[in-house]
Design a protein around this motif. Sequence first.
Motif, mmCIF file in Angstrom:
data_model
loop_
_atom_site.group_PDB
_atom_site.id
_atom_site.type_symbol
_atom_site.label_atom_id
_atom_site.label_comp_id
_atom_site.label_asym_id
_atom_site.label_seq_id
_atom_site.Cartn_x
_atom_site.Cartn_y
_atom_site.Cartn_z
ATOM 1 N N MET A 1 3.673 0.337 2.915
ATOM 2 C CA MET A 1 3.295 -0.650 3.921
ATOM 3 C C MET A 1 2.873 -1.953 3.250
ATOM 4 O O MET A 1 2.298 -1.942 2.156
ATOM 5 C CB MET A 1 2.149 -0.120 4.783
ATOM 6 C CG MET A 1 2.365 1.280 5.335
ATOM 7 S SD MET A 1 1.033 1.854 6.412
ATOM 8 C CE MET A 1 1.428 0.946 7.898
ATOM 9 N N ILE A 2 3.147 -3.060 3.908
ATOM 10 C CA ILE A 2 2.608 -4.339 3.476
ATOM 11 C C ILE A 2 1.306 -4.562 4.225
ATOM 12 O O ILE A 2 1.234 -4.369 5.443
ATOM 13 C CB ILE A 2 3.604 -5.494 3.693
ATOM 14 C CG1 ILE A 2 3.020 -6.799 3.141
ATOM 15 C CG2 ILE A 2 4.017 -5.624 5.151
ATOM 16 C CD1 ILE A 2 4.020 -7.918 3.018
ATOM 17 N N GLU A 3 0.281 -4.907 3.480
ATOM 18 C CA GLU A 3 -1.061 -4.989 4.060
ATOM 19 C C GLU A 3 -1.641 -6.384 3.880
ATOM 20 O O GLU A 3 -1.547 -6.983 2.805
ATOM 21 C CB GLU A 3 -1.969 -3.954 3.401
ATOM 22 C CG GLU A 3 -3.374 -3.920 3.963
ATOM 23 C CD GLU A 3 -4.217 -2.802 3.374
ATOM 24 O OE1 GLU A 3 -5.396 -3.068 3.046
ATOM 25 O OE2 GLU A 3 -3.707 -1.665 3.255
ATOM 26 N N PHE A 4 -2.239 -6.884 4.952
ATOM 27 C CA PHE A 4 -2.899 -8.186 4.953
ATOM 28 C C PHE A 4 -4.388 -7.971 5.222
ATOM 29 O O PHE A 4 -4.750 -7.221 6.129
ATOM 30 C CB PHE A 4 -2.312 -9.099 6.033
ATOM 31 C CG PHE A 4 -0.826 -9.303 5.919
ATOM 32 C CD1 PHE A 4 -0.308 -10.334 5.153
ATOM 33 C CD2 PHE A 4 0.052 -8.463 6.590
ATOM 34 C CE1 PHE A 4 1.059 -10.523 5.047
ATOM 35 C CE2 PHE A 4 1.423 -8.640 6.492
ATOM 36 C CZ PHE A 4 1.931 -9.679 5.718
ATOM 37 N N CYS A 5 -5.238 -8.623 4.448
ATOM 38 C CA CYS A 5 -6.680 -8.496 4.611
ATOM 39 C C CYS A 5 -7.308 -9.872 4.775
ATOM 40 O O CYS A 5 -6.862 -10.852 4.174
ATOM 41 C CB CYS A 5 -7.306 -7.790 3.415
ATOM 42 S SG CYS A 5 -6.828 -6.064 3.257
ATOM 43 N N GLY A 6 -8.364 -9.940 5.562
ATOM 44 C CA GLY A 6 -9.048 -11.203 5.807
ATOM 45 C C GLY A 6 -10.188 -11.470 4.854
ATOM 46 O O GLY A 6 -10.870 -12.487 4.964
ATOM 47 N N ALA B 1 1.641 -2.883 8.096
ATOM 48 C CA ALA B 1 2.849 -2.480 8.806
ATOM 49 C C ALA B 1 3.871 -1.967 7.804
ATOM 50 O O ALA B 1 3.989 -2.489 6.689
ATOM 51 C CB ALA B 1 3.426 -3.648 9.602
ATOM 52 N N GLY B 2 4.608 -0.933 8.208
ATOM 53 C CA GLY B 2 5.623 -0.368 7.324
ATOM 54 C C GLY B 2 6.094 0.980 7.814
ATOM 55 O O GLY B 2 6.231 1.194 9.026
ATOM 56 N N THR C 1 0.828 -1.203 0.000
ATOM 57 C CA THR C 1 0.000 0.000 0.000
ATOM 58 C C THR C 1 0.863 1.255 0.000
ATOM 59 O O THR C 1 1.839 1.349 0.739
ATOM 60 C CB THR C 1 -0.915 0.021 1.244
ATOM 61 O OG1 THR C 1 -1.883 -1.025 1.118
ATOM 62 C CG2 THR C 1 -1.644 1.352 1.381
ATOM 63 N N THR C 2 0.479 2.194 -0.837
ATOM 64 C CA THR C 2 1.112 3.513 -0.836
ATOM 65 C C THR C 2 0.017 4.558 -1.048
ATOM 66 O O THR C 2 -1.161 4.231 -1.186
ATOM 67 C CB THR C 2 2.210 3.616 -1.914
ATOM 68 O OG1 THR C 2 2.909 4.858 -1.769
ATOM 69 C CG2 THR C 2 1.627 3.531 -3.308
#
Length: 226
Positions: free
Chosen positions: A130-135, A147-148, A81-82
Amino acid sequence: GAEVKIESDTVNAEPDEEELNDIEAHWSGLDFGPTLLLNQDMKASFPNEPQWENDPGKSFSWSWNVLEHKFPIYKNYVGITTGLGINWTQIGLKQYVLQNTVDSLFAITDSVNVFRKNKLRAIYLTAPLMIEFCGNENGDEGFYLAAGVIGGVRIGSSVKTLTEGDSKTKQKSKGTYGLEAFRLDAALRMGFDDWGVYVNYNVIPLFDTEKTAAVHPLTFGVSLNF
């Protein structure tokens, strides 16, 4: 002779239009939370420069994040994400007057006036990585964790004061006040659907350390994603 025809199948790994519409970042929106100034040992005390023992009740940060983009790694579940945003940081000072010169930044105690407002304000243009994780694979629904870092460049700063008593005086003085031109926050964001919480820690000192102590803002708060 016999003619041999060889056909090769290729797999298109690019997400289709429907999948692209489901890829949503969790950056665009509003962030708001209090700010606490910490020393290099992660403590809120500055024995030699007590002006940086700020008033947390009058110190806050809020951001308007206007642009976002998520580069998918695996559908909407994992991505980079940016984006772009504007951050307003306010530091509530106590009974101190900042003195800013070309070579130094120091503070004196004002024993005459009582301040109703005494705040240092800075405005930054910001961008996350940031590296983003989604459920959930559908847009911005469900749980998310990112997080980033968030980089920033200062585009304005000033001190604003308002004194109490019979002779109320209001003053705004623009200046750099020893603030670094750039900032870099270690950032963590998490939430569910449109609402979330975040914490940012400024790994680069807020001020030029040749002029004053190493000051690291810690901000935590809530976010509303658009």
